[in-house]
Write an enzyme that holds these catalytic residues in place. Sequence first.
Site, PDB file in Angstrom:
ATOM      1  N   GLU A  97      -6.921  -8.038  -0.718  1.00 57.26           N
ATOM      2  CA  GLU A  97      -7.120  -7.656   0.837  1.00 57.26           C
ATOM      3  C   GLU A  97      -8.490  -7.423   0.575  1.00 57.26           C
ATOM      4  O   GLU A  97      -8.801  -6.259  -0.142  1.00 57.26           O
ATOM      5  CB  GLU A  97      -5.983  -6.787   1.772  1.00 57.26           C
ATOM      6  CG  GLU A  97      -4.999  -7.269   1.689  1.00 57.26           C
ATOM      7  CD  GLU A  97      -4.406  -5.688   2.717  1.00 57.26           C
ATOM      8  OE1 GLU A  97      -5.429  -5.385   3.498  1.00 57.26           O
ATOM      9  OE2 GLU A  97      -2.950  -6.086   2.684  1.00 57.26           O
ATOM     10  N   GLU A 124       0.885  -1.194  -0.143  1.00 54.59           N
ATOM     11  CA  GLU A 124      -0.375  -0.110  -0.333  1.00 54.59           C
ATOM     12  C   GLU A 124       0.969   1.193  -0.315  1.00 54.59           C
ATOM     13  O   GLU A 124       1.350   2.284   0.733  1.00 54.59           O
ATOM     14  CB  GLU A 124      -1.159  -0.183   0.978  1.00 54.59           C
ATOM     15  CG  GLU A 124      -2.045  -1.322   1.240  1.00 54.59           C
ATOM     16  CD  GLU A 124      -2.890  -0.997   2.496  1.00 54.59           C
ATOM     17  OE1 GLU A 124      -2.651  -0.392   3.581  1.00 54.59           O
ATOM     18  OE2 GLU A 124      -4.266  -1.250   2.548  1.00 54.59           O
TER      19      GLU A 124
END
Length: 676
Positions: free
Chosen positions: A305, A152
């Site tokens: 995710e 991320e």
Amino acid sequence: MAGLRARLRGFAFGGDYNPEQWDRAVWDEDVALMRRAGVNLVTLGVFAWASLEPEPGRFEFGWLDEVMDLLHAGGIAVDLATPTAAPPVWLSHGHPEVLPVMEDGKTFGFGNRLHYDPTSPRYRQHAARITTALAERYSGHPALAMWHISNEYGPIAYTPGAAAAFRDWLRRRYGDDLDALNDAWYTRFWSQRYTSWDQVAPPELPRSWSNPARRLDFQRFASDALRECFISERDIVRSYRDDLPVLTNFMRFYRHADYWRWAAEQDAVALDIYPDPGRDDSRVAAALNFDLMRSLRGQPWILMEQAASAVSQWRVNNVKPPGRMRLGSYQAIAHGADSVMYFQWRASRGGHERFHSAMLPHSGTGARTWREVEALGAELPRIAEALGSGSRAEIAVLFDWDAWWGLETAYGLPRNDFDYPGMVTDHYRPLLEGHFAADVVSFDSDLSRYRVLVVAGAHLVSDGFVARLERFVAAGGTLLCSYFCGVVDPHNQVRQPAYPGAFRGLIGAYIDEYWPARDGETFEVRFADGTTSVCDWWQESIHPESARAVAWYASGSLSGRPAVIQNPFGSGRVVYVGTRLPPATLHDTVLATVRDAGVAPLVEAAPDFVEAARRGNEHAEFLFLLNHSDTRTARVAVPAPGVDLLTGVAVGDHVSLDPLAVAVIRTERQRQPAAT
């Protein structure tokens, strides 16, 4: 990714696994329960830097060796991460210059994650060292199936090092020519002209406003600086073994990284997404994100995710009610995902995300969440035939980071509360609810395969996109364009001679003034068929040239003036909407436009709470139908008979969907007769 699909022999199913957070005694239980749940892939080591390198240059790989071996013995493949998203305290304490300085001049300190300046040579040096050590040790391990670079990506820094890197980036962009920079940034305004490169710096938080072109270029630089970090680590692991996919995980509508440019550097696209279960409309934004991920490389992608239930990031973290996790997982698959992955496998005992849900909750296998995860893991093999299949669409929706940055980077617009992702989502919603397939495109995409292009919020457009758009419409395409589009060039300068400079010929009109509405102000719009709508927020003073009006303002200062126009352009046409239509009217306008262009929906006459998507391969097509209602049953007519892969039941001319139900209907692909 074909190699990964072949290895897993089905959809990837699993999640982030953090064994370093647990005693050794837990690991055997983890692997046994993973096998029970149908897990075939786990992401390992994302936040394990301190456990792998507790002191500079001293590595402790014994625990990771054992975990890798355990997983391999259990038939579970590993997506091995470089742990560089969360540097250890010894790095930030011993070298505080690696910490990012925020726009307000304050240092982002240790204690969270992403606490690094991506331009810091010291950070990059240490990131390369741990990445090299991991690649040397594990590239040949039989459990390794994929490399996961960092996590991320996100930090932006305003350090002296970032300033120097920004100047280097600008020199590459403008050819070491200060005159070119000054022209691009229009520095003649407010006496901002630069006479030396060392005067140029990132756009620190000013007392009031600052140069919009400077801020725009810094956004571009920040995305590229983060991408350089990814590429550096990617190239290290590839140098040891080049037959495994290498990627990182994107985030939902993340503003600071241009995922079109990033996707070209990866072997596949991966997404982390956490829709808020407390919001009724989260499924629309999720679907748009999924279509964006599929479109970035034009191939299946990885849902890296999601939450099994609640997250820990909202003010109130609602759980996903029973059935919602399964429905959301199939929604991702319907829009091109070849995986269902979670954060995380086992819920953490401590730390910020200790109440973030997991595949294995704190309450263990007796929990509702576990039962739903286990059931989904057992069910996914039923649709394995859809793995790797593609999608096709005749409609495209523009989502471009330059357009986003141009609209939201700086103040000084007629109104300064634009929400670019929200505008695109508003125009995408009718397509989803009307059961039309849509791809997502950028300024650089090939438009020739589409019949309809939807452009919303593209205040900034590139010259190349304008040329492609004109060719697309002239060749017979239909453009549906929102208000305030085509106004500025890639330097954030207003195109001349009149609004909207880039699109004036396309829309067949010019605009002499933009009229943002006052608080509480509304105005009526009347369509040619006599229907009316009450609009707000935005108006434009449109002067048709070759266009004809199809709706007019019926009240207010612009009463009698066009609000919506149509213009023929070559063999195609343009529909331009000069105001913010209410959702129902925008829905009707979008769907009328695509139907007039000859595009058919995937299913007819289905309620808007049913979602339809289609994937296919050379042998079969797979129609996904998802009922997003908690209470209503839906009867949906299907275009061709087939078999519901989830139930094994033959489907004739319709299917009945219970609340929150999913159907995956397989039909044989029609083969063309042999040429004679």
